[in-house]
Design a protein around this motif. Structure first.
Motif, PDB file in Angstrom:
ATOM      1  N   ALA A 157      16.362  10.168   1.690  1.00 13.34           N
ATOM      2  CA  ALA A 157      17.151  11.294   1.183  1.00 13.34           C
ATOM      3  C   ALA A 157      16.589  11.734  -0.160  1.00 13.34           C
ATOM      4  CB  ALA A 157      18.608  10.878   1.051  1.00 13.34           C
ATOM      5  N   PRO A 158      16.600  13.044  -0.415  1.00 13.56           N
ATOM      6  CA  PRO A 158      16.017  13.541  -1.662  1.00 13.56           C
ATOM      7  C   PRO A 158      16.860  13.139  -2.879  1.00 13.56           C
ATOM      8  CG  PRO A 158      17.114  15.307  -0.472  1.00 13.56           C
ATOM      9  CD  PRO A 158      17.150  14.121   0.419  1.00 13.56           C
ATOM     10  N   TYR A 159      16.186  12.930  -3.986  1.00 16.58           N
ATOM     11  CA  TYR A 159      16.866  12.612  -5.246  1.00 16.58           C
ATOM     12  C   TYR A 159      15.936  13.017  -6.379  1.00 16.58           C
ATOM     13  CZ  TYR A 159      13.734   8.616  -4.950  1.00 16.58           C
ATOM     14  OH  TYR A 159      12.625   7.837  -4.820  1.00 16.58           O
ATOM     15  N   SER A 160      16.454  13.047  -7.564  1.00 17.49           N
ATOM     16  CA  SER A 160      15.637  13.471  -8.705  1.00 17.49           C
ATOM     17  C   SER A 160      14.886  12.282  -9.288  1.00 17.49           C
ATOM     18  CB  SER A 160      16.517  14.094  -9.791  1.00 17.49           C
ATOM     19  OG  SER A 160      17.110  15.270  -9.318  1.00 17.49           O
ATOM     20  N   TRP A 161      13.633  12.469  -9.528  1.00 15.26           N
ATOM     21  CA  TRP A 161      12.853  11.389 -10.133  1.00 15.26           C
ATOM     22  C   TRP A 161      11.733  11.946 -10.990  1.00 15.26           C
ATOM     23  CZ3 TRP A 161       7.872  12.055  -8.715  1.00 15.26           C
ATOM     24  CH2 TRP A 161       7.612  12.648  -7.458  1.00 15.26           C
ATOM     25  N   LEU A 162      11.248  11.099 -11.842  1.00 17.18           N
ATOM     26  CA  LEU A 162      10.047  11.378 -12.624  1.00 17.18           C
ATOM     27  C   LEU A 162       9.198  10.127 -12.547  1.00 17.18           C
ATOM     28  CD1 LEU A 162       9.561  12.830 -16.100  1.00 17.18           C
ATOM     29  CD2 LEU A 162       9.019  10.431 -15.756  1.00 17.18           C
ATOM     30  N   ASP A 163       7.948  10.307 -12.201  1.00 19.89           N
ATOM     31  CA  ASP A 163       7.102   9.137 -11.989  1.00 19.89           C
ATOM     32  C   ASP A 163       5.674   9.489 -12.359  1.00 19.89           C
ATOM     33  OD1 ASP A 163       6.378   6.600 -11.298  1.00 19.89           O
ATOM     34  OD2 ASP A 163       6.724   6.811  -9.141  1.00 19.89           O
ATOM     35  N   ILE A 164       4.888   8.458 -12.599  1.00 16.55           N
ATOM     36  CA  ILE A 164       3.465   8.712 -12.713  1.00 16.55           C
ATOM     37  C   ILE A 164       2.844   8.454 -11.357  1.00 16.55           C
ATOM     38  CG2 ILE A 164       3.339   8.143 -15.156  1.00 16.55           C
ATOM     39  CD1 ILE A 164       2.329   5.414 -14.430  1.00 16.55           C
ATOM     40  N   ASN A 165       1.686   9.016 -11.149  1.00 17.24           N
ATOM     41  CA  ASN A 165       1.019   8.855  -9.868  1.00 17.24           C
ATOM     42  C   ASN A 165       0.325   7.490  -9.828  1.00 17.24           C
ATOM     43  OD1 ASN A 165      -0.245   9.159  -7.434  1.00 17.24           O
ATOM     44  ND2 ASN A 165      -0.796  11.304  -7.797  1.00 17.24           N
ATOM     45  N   ASN A 166       1.131   6.475  -9.606  1.00 17.33           N
ATOM     46  CA  ASN A 166       0.601   5.114  -9.628  1.00 17.33           C
ATOM     47  C   ASN A 166      -0.477   4.895  -8.587  1.00 17.33           C
ATOM     48  OD1 ASN A 166       2.086   3.467 -11.654  1.00 17.33           O
ATOM     49  ND2 ASN A 166       3.853   4.248 -10.529  1.00 17.33           N
ATOM     50  N   ASN A 167      -0.245   5.452  -7.437  1.00 17.83           N
ATOM     51  CA  ASN A 167      -1.189   5.285  -6.349  1.00 17.83           C
ATOM     52  C   ASN A 167      -2.559   5.851  -6.737  1.00 17.83           C
ATOM     53  OD1 ASN A 167      -2.722   6.033  -3.945  1.00 17.83           O
ATOM     54  ND2 ASN A 167      -0.933   5.288  -2.804  1.00 17.83           N
ATOM     55  N   ARG A 168      -2.561   7.137  -7.041  1.00 21.10           N
ATOM     56  CA  ARG A 168      -3.847   7.753  -7.358  1.00 21.10           C
ATOM     57  C   ARG A 168      -4.484   7.108  -8.583  1.00 21.10           C
ATOM     58  NH1 ARG A 168      -4.732  14.017  -8.292  1.00 21.10           N
ATOM     59  NH2 ARG A 168      -3.580  14.010  -6.325  1.00 21.10           N
ATOM     60  N   SER A 169      -3.640   6.746  -9.527  1.00 20.28           N
ATOM     61  CA  SER A 169      -4.116   6.139 -10.759  1.00 20.28           C
ATOM     62  C   SER A 169      -4.934   4.881 -10.473  1.00 20.28           C
ATOM     63  CB  SER A 169      -2.896   5.801 -11.612  1.00 20.28           C
ATOM     64  OG  SER A 169      -3.272   5.254 -12.827  1.00 20.28           O
ATOM     65  N   PHE A 170      -4.374   4.008  -9.653  1.00 19.53           N
ATOM     66  CA  PHE A 170      -5.089   2.772  -9.374  1.00 19.53           C
ATOM     67  C   PHE A 170      -6.202   2.970  -8.362  1.00 19.53           C
ATOM     68  CE2 PHE A 170      -3.303  -1.247 -11.227  1.00 19.53           C
ATOM     69  CZ  PHE A 170      -2.845  -0.601 -12.355  1.00 19.53           C
ATOM     70  N   CYS A 204       9.203  15.189 -10.741  1.00 19.00           N
ATOM     71  CA  CYS A 204       8.063  15.405 -11.628  1.00 19.00           C
ATOM     72  C   CYS A 204       7.078  14.264 -11.473  1.00 19.00           C
ATOM     73  CB  CYS A 204       8.559  15.498 -13.072  1.00 19.00           C
ATOM     74  SG  CYS A 204       7.219  15.587 -14.271  1.00 19.00           S
ATOM     75  N   LEU A 205       5.893  14.603 -11.048  1.00 19.76           N
ATOM     76  CA  LEU A 205       4.856  13.597 -10.877  1.00 19.76           C
ATOM     77  C   LEU A 205       3.797  13.780 -11.956  1.00 19.76           C
ATOM     78  CD1 LEU A 205       3.842  11.273  -9.152  1.00 19.76           C
ATOM     79  CD2 LEU A 205       2.600  12.922  -7.761  1.00 19.76           C
ATOM     80  N   MET A 206       3.626  12.804 -12.796  1.00 21.56           N
ATOM     81  CA  MET A 206       2.655  12.923 -13.887  1.00 21.56           C
ATOM     82  C   MET A 206       1.374  12.176 -13.529  1.00 21.56           C
ATOM     83  SD  MET A 206       5.438  12.012 -16.872  1.00 21.56           S
ATOM     84  CE  MET A 206       4.458  12.431 -18.305  1.00 21.56           C
ATOM     85  N   GLU A 207       0.254  12.808 -13.777  1.00 23.66           N
ATOM     86  CA  GLU A 207      -1.019  12.120 -13.549  1.00 23.66           C
ATOM     87  C   GLU A 207      -1.380  11.298 -14.788  1.00 23.66           C
ATOM     88  OE1 GLU A 207      -2.580  11.999 -10.763  1.00 23.66           O
ATOM     89  OE2 GLU A 207      -1.373  13.502  -9.719  1.00 23.66           O
ATOM     90  N   THR A 208      -2.026  10.202 -14.576  1.00 24.92           N
ATOM     91  CA  THR A 208      -2.510   9.433 -15.718  1.00 24.92           C
ATOM     92  C   THR A 208      -3.915   9.897 -16.062  1.00 24.92           C
ATOM     93  OG1 THR A 208      -3.578   7.731 -14.399  1.00 24.92           O
ATOM     94  CG2 THR A 208      -1.235   7.446 -14.870  1.00 24.92           C
ATOM     95  N   THR A 209      -4.350   9.589 -17.268  1.00 27.29           N
ATOM     96  CA  THR A 209      -5.731   9.913 -17.599  1.00 27.29           C
ATOM     97  C   THR A 209      -6.528   8.623 -17.666  1.00 27.29           C
ATOM     98  OG1 THR A 209      -5.232   9.844 -19.940  1.00 27.29           O
ATOM     99  CG2 THR A 209      -5.080  11.966 -18.897  1.00 27.29           C
ATOM    100  N   LEU A 210      -7.701   8.689 -17.099  1.00 28.11           N
ATOM    101  CA  LEU A 210      -8.564   7.507 -17.081  1.00 28.11           C
ATOM    102  C   LEU A 210      -9.416   7.524 -18.334  1.00 28.11           C
ATOM    103  CD1 LEU A 210      -9.569   5.018 -15.641  1.00 28.11           C
ATOM    104  CD2 LEU A 210     -11.116   6.449 -14.299  1.00 28.11           C
TER     105      LEU A 210
END
Lengths: 343, 343
Positions: free
Chosen positions: B157-170, B326-332
């Motif tokens: 079910a949809p809900y509000s979240w803010l996360d970093i893109n852990n998957n892509r990051s690693f 909100c999905l935030m990208e990390t910087t390498l």
DNA sequence: CCGGATATCCAAAGCGTTTTGGAAAACTGA
DNA sequence: TCAGTTTTCCAAAACGCTTTGGATATCCGG
């Protein structure tokens, strides 16, 4: 959101008065009805509205914590998380809630004034006291119960505080190093406008003086307590023509930095150079696995939080009593980072 | 404590109604009287009693944060201090207060229920979501605005979240190591019942798979993210007959531990063995001075706190809107801890 | 100068509790 | 049995604010 007292009363065919009294344990209500009320409340998941209650009672059942953000770098003191965790335990036991406000130093006074003027809290915990901290006078003047985590040298009027014996702690640590034969001991301290840092420094100086050693200003550093600072301090100090054989550090993170610098210099910690650090016993910064990594002056900041909260609650319950104080001693724990001074 | 609206009104020879309206910017009050009222309020340091106001309006102007204490070791996640600091900024700008409650996992659901039933908050931030986290369903069912810091795999079910893109990051971090020629890459992760940890692992595995390398379970570790864990993990891994040439770490503290272990083994980081860590950009854990010490996937958790708070406030202002995400990208960031794989 | 619009103010109700000051009912002892 | 307690309940006020529904005063065009 939830059900209201009036509704609950109606569903029980009782007056709000009786329901309120039944739930709050007043004697003038029949044991049988009390049970009936309690069961119904439980079943309906009734919880009195905090706002309404505090409006009626004049007590908010909330404690304010104002966390200062170090003005220069907006650094949050990492000990505060564990302190809060300890305090939180005490609050939830006593059915209090905790309201938090993190403000830059400049707006601190306003933050306190607001919280109080708006009737948001019954009491306050003051974090990170500086020398001669003006907040203490402000709060005593405003007449709000409060407890300071730490003390403020220079403030003469009595107030409630809980602190560790920073002075004795660092005096003992210094003596310990002296007994091991160290003569050039560096102090890598927190910012010395902070009260705890000043006291640690005084303890260190006293021990040196008692041993008839004159302190060398070059060996004393102060800054925000980060790993990077520890590294920089040790790097610079080890490059001195007459480098220290021992370090006294004010935090685990700083000690991490010291260790890294020592490694960089090819110096072995606990053999060539000794390190003692203060250890706040933070949950996420354990000092070693079984044996402690660092020789340390340890004192759980989480316990401090719990204790400070309990003191404050006590103060709130009996407002007219004199200030409470609590001085906790640290324990000196011997780890792998110290050894006799090299010849 | 402070002066009351009625008193202020009396001193101005006006009705409470008018004073309230004057202060709250309603149009039906003369500009001149409004100014008179505002000045008087300022001068008397008048602040409306929060409790009374929220009783009248039905809005509390408070946000709840429930911080889970890791059940096993009661460890406070160190990122939370900085997250809170960021959120606090947003709140104080919007004149909200933050109420905090730290509870062991087991009592969490009750903590949420209570806060809501007692009408203590207008919204909630959910910290440390686990896989399939039941809190999300609970809160949606209760109909309270909330934002999750992170996500919860398994909740559809949809809900509000803010996360970093852990998957892509690693995944990127792993690819980076692969490009440097590393083939045996260890993952030193947080507890994988935490959502973020699971996603990082998935990213890592995908990169390996894409490179046609089969993952070795021996190289994957998970635990509470402490320095000590990092040290233990690296020590054990380096003693393998076929040790890794690179490490992926989930936190700066773990990376500290890795580094120490590598030093103990006489291995040089950035040369013999590479390390990439996630860096939450915590104020008290800066990654090096000028150049970054560790090559890192960086994302400021403080910014995340600010952003999450803003999202929640937005949600509260317009309750009927669909969930925000909100999905935030990390910087390498390339630091000194990585280099080509040794031949 | 007058009816209607507009600007400016206020009295009173309501938010969800607790608490004061009784009232009614049940229980005493003589 | 009956006055006096004691038990058990309740109506109403209060906490400090916002908000509804006027009331009064001021202004306008004709």
């Amino acid at each position: 959101m939830g059900i209201t007292l009036k509704e609950l009363a109606a569903s029980l065919k009782l007056s709000p008065t009786t329901v309120s009294r039944a739930l709050n344990g007043y004697p003038e209500v029949n044991a049988k009805t009390r049970k009936r009320v309690r069961d119904a409340a439980e079943h309906a998941n009734y919880h009195p509205n905090t706002r309404a209650r505090s409006l009626a009672t004049g007590r908010t059942h909330a404690i304010g914590h104002v966390i200062p953000l170090s003005a220069s770098h907006e650094i949050v003191n990492p000990v505060f998380a564990d302190f809060i965790a300890g305090a939180g335990e005490a609050y939830s036991r006593a059915d209090y809630e905790m309201v938090l406000s993190m403000v830059p130093d400049a707006q601190e006074e306003q933050a306190y004034r607001n919280m109080i003027a708006r009737g948001a809290v019954d009491g306050l915990i003051v974090h990170g006291p500086k020398l001669n901290d003006p907040r203490i006078a402000l709060l005593t003047q405003l007449g709000v119960p409060f407890v300071v985590h730490g003390r403020s040298s220079g403030v003469t009027a009595p107030y409630s505080w809980l602190d560790i014996n920073n002075n004795r702690s660092f005096r003992r640590a210094t003596e310990f190093l002296l007994q091991l034969g160290h003569r050039r001991i560096a102090l890598v301290n927190g910012l010395e406008n902070m009260d705890f840092a000043m006291r640690r420094r005084t303890g260190y100086l006293q021990a040196l003086k008692d041993a008839g050693i004159s302190a060398d200003p070059v060996l004393m550093r102060q800054a925000e307590m980060t790993e990077v600072f520890g590294h920089r301090a040790a790097t610079e100090l080890m490059r001195l023509p007459d480098p220290p054989t021992a370090f006294l550090s004010s935090s685990m993170l700083v000690a991490y930095g010291l260790r890294r610098a020592l490694v960089d210099q090819g110096v072995r910690m606990g053999r060539d150079v000794s390190v003692i650090t203060h250890d706040d016993d933070l949950s996420y910064l354990p000092n070693g696995d079984g044996l402690p990594l660092f020789t340390a002056t340890r004192s759980s900041v989480r316990d401090a939080g719990r204790k400070a909260a309990e003191m404050l609650l006590q103060l709130i319950d009996a407002p007219k009593q004199p200030p409470l104080t609590c001085l906790m001693e640290t324990t000196l724990i011997v780890g792998e980072s110290t050894g006799p001074a090299p010849q």
